[in-house]
Design a protein around this motif. Sequence first.
Motif, PDB file in Angstrom:
ATOM      1  N   HIS A 286      81.947  35.080  48.953  1.00 30.23           N
ATOM      2  CA  HIS A 286      82.294  34.070  47.938  1.00 30.23           C
ATOM      3  C   HIS A 286      82.525  32.727  48.611  1.00 30.23           C
ATOM      4  O   HIS A 286      83.343  32.617  49.515  1.00 30.23           O
ATOM      5  N   ARG A 287      81.825  31.699  48.139  1.00 28.72           N
ATOM      6  CA  ARG A 287      81.951  30.366  48.731  1.00 28.72           C
ATOM      7  C   ARG A 287      82.359  29.325  47.694  1.00 28.72           C
ATOM      8  O   ARG A 287      82.226  28.128  47.935  1.00 28.72           O
ATOM      9  N   ASP A 288      82.809  29.803  46.549  1.00 29.21           N
ATOM     10  CA  ASP A 288      83.198  28.863  45.502  1.00 29.21           C
ATOM     11  C   ASP A 288      84.692  28.550  45.587  1.00 29.21           C
ATOM     12  O   ASP A 288      85.436  29.200  46.318  1.00 29.21           O
ATOM     13  N   VAL A 289      85.093  27.515  44.846  1.00 25.76           N
ATOM     14  CA  VAL A 289      86.518  27.249  44.671  1.00 25.76           C
ATOM     15  C   VAL A 289      86.866  27.332  43.184  1.00 25.76           C
ATOM     16  O   VAL A 289      87.882  26.827  42.752  1.00 25.76           O
ATOM     17  N   PHE A 290      86.005  27.971  42.421  1.00 31.99           N
ATOM     18  CA  PHE A 290      86.220  28.091  40.974  1.00 31.99           C
ATOM     19  C   PHE A 290      87.070  29.316  40.652  1.00 31.99           C
ATOM     20  O   PHE A 290      88.048  29.218  39.918  1.00 31.99           O
ATOM     21  N   ALA A 304      76.444  31.694  41.521  1.00 26.40           N
ATOM     22  CA  ALA A 304      75.101  31.831  42.090  1.00 26.40           C
ATOM     23  C   ALA A 304      74.683  30.640  42.941  1.00 26.40           C
ATOM     24  O   ALA A 304      73.792  30.752  43.775  1.00 26.40           O
ATOM     25  N   CYS A 305      75.321  29.490  42.765  1.00 26.51           N
ATOM     26  CA  CYS A 305      74.877  28.300  43.496  1.00 26.51           C
ATOM     27  C   CYS A 305      75.282  28.328  44.964  1.00 26.51           C
ATOM     28  O   CYS A 305      74.608  27.717  45.791  1.00 26.51           O
ATOM     29  N   VAL A 306      76.399  28.980  45.274  1.00 27.02           N
ATOM     30  CA  VAL A 306      76.875  28.937  46.665  1.00 27.02           C
ATOM     31  C   VAL A 306      77.147  30.320  47.268  1.00 27.02           C
ATOM     32  O   VAL A 306      77.048  30.494  48.488  1.00 27.02           O
ATOM     33  N   SER A 307      77.533  31.274  46.439  1.00 21.73           N
ATOM     34  CA  SER A 307      77.931  32.583  46.980  1.00 21.73           C
ATOM     35  C   SER A 307      76.712  33.453  47.254  1.00 21.73           C
ATOM     36  O   SER A 307      75.670  33.302  46.627  1.00 21.73           O
ATOM     37  N   ARG A 308      76.892  34.375  48.179  1.00 21.90           N
ATOM     38  CA  ARG A 308      75.765  35.169  48.640  1.00 21.90           C
ATOM     39  C   ARG A 308      76.192  36.623  48.805  1.00 21.90           C
ATOM     40  O   ARG A 308      77.382  36.954  48.690  1.00 21.90           O
ATOM     41  N   VAL A 309      75.223  37.457  49.128  1.00 25.53           N
ATOM     42  CA  VAL A 309      75.489  38.842  49.485  1.00 25.53           C
ATOM     43  C   VAL A 309      75.038  39.020  50.927  1.00 25.53           C
ATOM     44  O   VAL A 309      74.034  38.433  51.357  1.00 25.53           O
ATOM     45  N   CYS A 310      75.801  39.777  51.696  1.00 24.73           N
ATOM     46  CA  CYS A 310      75.518  39.927  53.130  1.00 24.73           C
ATOM     47  C   CYS A 310      74.426  40.963  53.350  1.00 24.73           C
ATOM     48  O   CYS A 310      74.657  42.036  53.923  1.00 24.73           O
ATOM     49  N   GLY A 311      73.234  40.653  52.865  1.00 27.55           N
ATOM     50  CA  GLY A 311      72.121  41.592  52.964  1.00 27.55           C
ATOM     51  C   GLY A 311      72.145  42.561  51.797  1.00 27.55           C
ATOM     52  O   GLY A 311      73.014  42.497  50.923  1.00 27.55           O
ATOM     53  N   GLY A 312      71.189  43.485  51.769  1.00 28.95           N
ATOM     54  CA  GLY A 312      71.170  44.505  50.731  1.00 28.95           C
ATOM     55  C   GLY A 312      70.762  43.958  49.378  1.00 28.95           C
ATOM     56  O   GLY A 312      69.969  43.022  49.275  1.00 28.95           O
ATOM     57  N   THR A 313      71.348  44.559  48.343  1.00 26.61           N
ATOM     58  CA  THR A 313      70.944  44.240  46.963  1.00 26.61           C
ATOM     59  C   THR A 313      72.177  44.029  46.098  1.00 26.61           C
ATOM     60  O   THR A 313      73.174  44.745  46.245  1.00 26.61           O
ATOM     61  N   VAL A 314      72.083  43.076  45.198  1.00 26.54           N
ATOM     62  CA  VAL A 314      73.137  42.890  44.198  1.00 26.54           C
ATOM     63  C   VAL A 314      72.477  42.946  42.820  1.00 26.54           C
ATOM     64  O   VAL A 314      71.387  42.404  42.626  1.00 26.54           O
ATOM     65  N   VAL A 315      73.130  43.651  41.915  1.00 28.38           N
ATOM     66  CA  VAL A 315      72.667  43.701  40.529  1.00 28.38           C
ATOM     67  C   VAL A 315      73.607  42.822  39.717  1.00 28.38           C
ATOM     68  O   VAL A 315      74.832  43.003  39.772  1.00 28.38           O
ATOM     69  N   ILE A 316      73.040  41.855  39.005  1.00 25.53           N
ATOM     70  CA  ILE A 316      73.878  40.934  38.236  1.00 25.53           C
ATOM     71  C   ILE A 316      73.555  41.021  36.752  1.00 25.53           C
ATOM     72  O   ILE A 316      72.490  41.500  36.362  1.00 25.53           O
TER      73      ILE A 316
END
Length: 326
Positions: A286-290, A304-316
């Motif tokens: 998480h890289r947001d401040v919201f 979605a604009c700043v946060s990421r997943v450390c590899g692998g897959t994310v289902v949103i």
Amino acid sequence: MRSRLEWRRAVVTAIETPAEDVRAVTFTVEGLRSGFDPGSHTNIKVIIRGEPALRTYTIIPSAPGTLKIAVKLHPNSRGGSAFVWQLQPGDETEMTEPENRFELSWRASHYLLIAGGIGITPIYGMAQALARRGKSVDLLYAARSRGHMPFLDELENLSGVRLRTLLQDEGQVLDLKAEFEALPPEGEVYICGPHGLLEAARTLWEESGRPMSRLRFEVFGDSGRYIEQPFEVQVAGTGHRVRVRADESMLDALMDAGVDMVYDCRRGECGLCAVSVVEASAAIDHRDVFFSTEERHSAAKMCACVSRVCGGTVVIDTGYRREEAA
Ligand code: FES
């Protein structure tokens, strides 16, 4: 989707090195309006790995008809800073009319400005503007060393601003709790720095019982805890399976794939791009401040604009975002 951006032709006219790892670039911009408030930012078209992209930078006070930005070359850069660093006088790009989401209130009895490293870019303009109006201003400027402090000479010569520097290489640390306790009741705090600094400030401010409207902050990029890795995002109910490269945001990758997204700040501040996380095969960075600390720990949503997943897959699931935007 966001309000239509007004793009202007921009030509590089000056390049400076205000700190050893920071480059300041001045652009002459066609048709530019004048009189931008401190804290304003501009968008710039950049090329990353041969592909056009957009990056957002704070503008620094400069002559009428020009926009000036200062960019730190970061080893984890997704490419925006690398693009700016290779610019030469005469190079052309496009920039937008500045906007401001980090505005001074002008109502406070006292201002405490806090900058961490390259976070000085909006704070520098604020200090100048407040000093011109004779406001009471303290400025805390933290960085690794004096060589990593852009605009330090200018700030040291700015009359009316009480500047204190904190040098990490000399073991000096920022005591936010003490600073907040010393602030008059009508005082306001403006902070720009890395994610961890803003998180600590927000927590201490909440604990102090002061109104949240008197704490304003802006985060700068590359604030994640992990190195960027590519990952896959699947959008529940739509069949979209999108690969997110290490040098692009999840928001950009989804929009490029035709997923309808809502966004505004692209800096993890407004929350408009937030999506629900159905499941993730790796940790979410998480890289947001919201979102609050608790919300981030629950990992139920991400920006979605700043946060990421450390590899692998994310289902949103973008249903949450649509409900919030409605
Ligand atoms: S667009 Fe504002 S938080 Fe993502």
